[in-house]
Write a protein that holds these residues in place. Structure first.
Motif, short mmCIF file in Angstrom:
data_model
loop_
_atom_site.label_atom_id
_atom_site.label_comp_id
_atom_site.label_asym_id
_atom_site.label_seq_id
_atom_site.Cartn_x
_atom_site.Cartn_y
_atom_site.Cartn_z
N ASP A 296 0.83 -1.20 0.00
CA ASP A 296 0.00 0.00 0.00
C ASP A 296 0.86 1.25 0.00
OD1 ASP A 296 -2.36 -1.57 0.25
OD2 ASP A 296 -1.95 -1.78 2.40
N PHE A 297 0.29 2.31 -0.53
CA PHE A 297 0.99 3.60 -0.53
C PHE A 297 0.92 4.21 0.87
CE2 PHE A 297 0.84 8.28 -1.03
CZ PHE A 297 2.10 8.46 -1.59
N THR A 298 2.07 4.51 1.43
CA THR A 298 2.15 5.17 2.73
C THR A 298 2.52 6.63 2.50
OG1 THR A 298 2.87 3.12 3.81
CG2 THR A 298 3.28 5.19 4.98
N GLY A 300 3.78 10.42 2.69
CA GLY A 300 4.79 11.18 3.41
C GLY A 300 4.22 12.51 3.90
N PRO A 301 5.04 13.34 4.52
CA PRO A 301 4.53 14.60 5.10
C PRO A 301 3.90 15.53 4.07
CG PRO A 301 6.94 14.51 5.12
CD PRO A 301 6.46 13.14 4.81
N PHE A 302 4.44 15.58 2.86
CA PHE A 302 3.84 16.44 1.84
C PHE A 302 2.42 16.00 1.53
CE2 PHE A 302 2.63 17.01 -2.59
CZ PHE A 302 2.66 18.39 -2.69
N THR A 303 2.24 14.71 1.29
CA THR A 303 0.91 14.20 0.93
C THR A 303 -0.06 14.32 2.09
OG1 THR A 303 1.98 12.66 -0.61
CG2 THR A 303 -0.31 12.21 -0.02
N ARG A 304 0.43 14.09 3.31
CA ARG A 304 -0.46 14.19 4.47
C ARG A 304 -1.00 15.60 4.66
NH1 ARG A 304 3.61 10.88 6.94
NH2 ARG A 304 4.42 12.69 8.09
N VAL A 305 -0.12 16.60 4.57
CA VAL A 305 -0.59 17.96 4.78
C VAL A 305 -1.40 18.46 3.59
CG1 VAL A 305 1.41 19.23 3.82
CG2 VAL A 305 0.11 20.19 5.74
N LEU A 306 -1.08 17.99 2.39
CA LEU A 306 -1.88 18.34 1.20
C LEU A 306 -3.31 17.85 1.37
CD1 LEU A 306 -2.15 19.42 -1.70
CD2 LEU A 306 -1.39 17.18 -2.50
N GLU A 360 -4.61 9.03 -2.87
CA GLU A 360 -4.63 9.27 -1.42
C GLU A 360 -5.44 10.51 -1.07
OE1 GLU A 360 -3.82 8.83 2.62
OE2 GLU A 360 -3.37 7.42 0.99
N VAL A 361 -5.27 11.59 -1.86
CA VAL A 361 -5.89 12.87 -1.54
C VAL A 361 -7.32 12.96 -2.05
CG1 VAL A 361 -5.75 15.37 -1.90
CG2 VAL A 361 -3.67 14.05 -1.45
N PHE A 362 -7.54 12.55 -3.31
CA PHE A 362 -8.85 12.73 -3.95
C PHE A 362 -9.62 11.43 -4.14
CE2 PHE A 362 -6.11 16.13 -5.75
CZ PHE A 362 -6.79 17.22 -5.24
N ASN A 363 -8.94 10.30 -3.91
CA ASN A 363 -9.53 8.99 -4.21
C ASN A 363 -9.84 8.87 -5.71
OD1 ASN A 363 -10.28 6.40 -3.37
ND2 ASN A 363 -12.44 6.98 -3.17
N GLN A 364 -9.05 9.57 -6.52
CA GLN A 364 -9.17 9.52 -7.98
C GLN A 364 -7.76 9.53 -8.56
OE1 GLN A 364 -11.96 12.37 -9.84
NE2 GLN A 364 -12.56 12.93 -7.77
N ILE A 369 -2.85 16.97 -9.52
CA ILE A 369 -2.44 17.43 -8.19
C ILE A 369 -2.10 18.93 -8.27
CG2 ILE A 369 -0.76 17.13 -6.33
CD1 ILE A 369 -2.66 14.79 -6.78
N TYR A 370 -2.47 19.67 -7.23
CA TYR A 370 -2.14 21.09 -7.15
C TYR A 370 -2.02 21.49 -5.69
CZ TYR A 370 -7.07 21.59 -5.91
OH TYR A 370 -8.29 21.47 -5.29
#
Length: 562
Positions: A296-298, A300-306, A360-364, A369-370
């Protein structure tokens, strides 16, 4: 007969259209009518009394069980919002659910057009038209303003005469045909039917433009959230200065210190893009015979805060990167680098594709990404470490570069004495930094080697005495009384081990005689003398000029400068 065709709240202008759009709540389609109206009222007092009628007549909202708005408008710039107002006035029908009357519904625009086309001069006085269709209704000035602004090719002259703008009869007939194709309404008092007159499908048909796709509709809904609810001002800020100048302190005090709204990372030579963005890792699920390993994709801090910023448009979020140039920043950012360009509100000017982040962010997975306008990226950089990993011009230009002034006088502990001496941190910092600046070493980038105002804390400046501080040290550090002597010696050595070592090993590495006395040939001897001396004798490690400057009173020094 007599009714008011347009609500008297404000004129039907672009600014007022935008005012209404900005007060609508998020997630309109999932919100009950009563809840939505209560939220709107909080943003615009008096909405329930008058403004709602203005909004409904503009075709912006529909009050069923679920509150609806024309979401497509949130993707429009000012020019296209103006186009909507022209479209709206042509399609407007009165009476309607928000104009109570027993009269048959008419298109005001078509009624005016027919009157003008059937007159000999193609002219008619406004009051004659208004009295004929609306009797003694009020708000004629509101209607006149709407005709003047959105009635093209019909207009009003200074004598309040309605007329067809020259050579535009064909255009007028074309518009009449389009509007008539939507009439009559089955029930002019049906809120849904009136609302749907101003749908995107009808907008497209009116202007002969292609209809949207399902994906574009989804993007419109997301754009709506940015337009209305998402806070603005996201930016990339790089705080730079000498070590200890207060860069992290500034972030804590002026930006954010709440980990509910931030992610903090420290770049270093082994830090990679997968650490920053995220990576696919094995995950063990279940137990015993049912145990299964998945990959699974885990994030990182960038993706979590995004993800937090995207999902919470009303809050500011911060990605804090400490020591950005101690890692290979361009490589760590990778394709994220493209997102650092921002538009006027703080949203990424460009988008990228990254399946893992998007999922992870949009479920798409296909969603671009922006950086949203409520996500800030803050970074710190010691100028003394610029050569660890160089930040090229293309990278730096995407940041707001802010130098943190190294002003020791503003530090809370500036007036505190160093250990058991009479020399304050401010005096020591000023004298040493003056010497660094005036140093003639060709290999030294002098300014970058200065001591920062916060290079040491008040705790490190403090001098511990075995008799006076015995109980305090035992309690604070949880030691035995038999260890007090060693602990106090270690505490009193912290300034030398931190500051004196830095000056010997780094700031004056190539020209030590500019600061230190000639008899000292090793760091070991320098630290032994400084840490084991008493009071002012500690500064015997420095040459005579430095000692004189340290012990000279401020008044004497200032007089000499004058």
């Amino acid at each position: 007969m007599g009714y008011t065709p347009l609500a008297r709240w404000r004129n039907f202008t672009l600014d007022n259209l935008k005012t209404i759009l900005k007060i609508y709540p998020d997630m309109i389609y999932d919100m009950p009518r009563s809840e939505a109206i209560d939220q709107i009222e909080e943003k615009l007092r008096g909405y329930k009394r008058t403004a709602y009628q203005h909004a409904c007549q503009l075709g912006l909202e529909c009050r069923g069980e679920k509150f609806k708005v024309q979401n497509y408008l949130y993707s429009f710039d000012d020019e296209n919002l103006e186009r909507y107002l022209h479209f709206w006035f042509k399609m407007y029908v009165a009476p309607n659910p928000y104009v109570k009357s027993e009269d048959p519904p008419i298109s005001i625009f078509v009624a005016i057009a027919n009157e003008l086309l059937n007159s000999e001069s193609n002219r008619m006085h406004f009051e004659d038209f208004s009295s004929k269709y609306f009797g003694d209704g009020k708000s004629s000035d509101i209607l006149k303003n709407a005709i003047q602004a959105y009635g093209y090719p019909i207009s009003l002259n200074e004598n309040d005469e309605l007329y067809i703008i020259e050579n535009n009869i064909d255009e007028l007939n074309r518009i009449i045909k389009k509007v008539n194709s939507t009439l009559p309404m089955e029930n002019n008092m049906d809120e849904k039917e009136f609302f749907e007159r101003f749908s995107y499908e009808n907008f497209c048909a009116y202007y002969d433009i292609p209809k949207v796709t399902i994906q574009e509709i989804q993007e419109v809904h997301e754009a709506k959230r940015d337009y209305v609810d998402r806070v603005k001002g996201g930016n990339n800020v790089l705080l730079y200065g000498v070590p200890g100048s207060g860069k992290s302190y500034k972030i804590e005090k002026e930006y954010c210190n709440d980990f509910n709204f931030m992610e903090r990372v420290v770049f270093h030579p082994d830090y990679m893009n997968t650490d920053f963005v995220g990576q696919i890792l094995p995950t063990v699920k279940g137990e015993g015979d049912d145990k299964e390993i998945t990959y699974d994709f885990t994030p990182g801090p960038f993706t979590r805060v995004l993800k937090k910023a995207i999902e919470n448009p009303r809050d500011h979020y911060y990605l804090v990167i400490e020591e950005i140039n101690r890692g290979n920043a361009p490589a760590i950012f990778g394709e994220i680098f493209q997102l650092l360009d921002r538009d006027d509100v703080g949203k990424s000017s460009y988008e990228i594709t990254n399946y893992n982040i998007a999922n992870e962010v949009f479920n798409q997975k296909e969603k671009p990404i922006y950086l949203p306008s409520n996500l800030h990226i803050l970074a710190t950089m010691n100028t003394a470490d610029q050569n660890v990993f160089t930040l090229d011009t293309a990278f730096q230009r995407r940041w707001d570069m802010k130098m943190i002034e190294n002003d020791v006088a503003k530090a809370e502990h500036a007036s505190k004495s160093i250990l058991d001496t009479s020399v304050t941190w401010e005096r020591f910092n000023t004298v040493i930094n003056d010497q660094i600046i005036t140093s003639s070493a060709a290999t030294l980038s002098s300014e970058d080697k200065r001591l920062g105002a916060y290079f040491v804390t008040e705790e490190i400046l403090k001098y511990y005495n075995k008799e006076e501080n015995h109980d305090y040290v035992v309690q604070k550090y949880g030691i035995k009384s038999s260890d007090i002597a060693k602990t106090i010696k270690d505490l009193n050595s912290r300034f030398g081990d931190k500051v004196i070592k830095y000056l010997w090993d780094d700031a004056f590495k190539f020209n030590r005689d500019e600061l230190f006395d000639d008899e000292y040939k090793s760091l070991e001897k320098v630290l032994d003398t400084f840490n084991n001396s008493i009071g002012e004798e500690r500064f015997n490690v420095f040459n005579q000029d430095i000692k004189e400057n340290l012990f000279r009173t401020l008044d004497a020094r200032d007089s000499e400068d004058e």
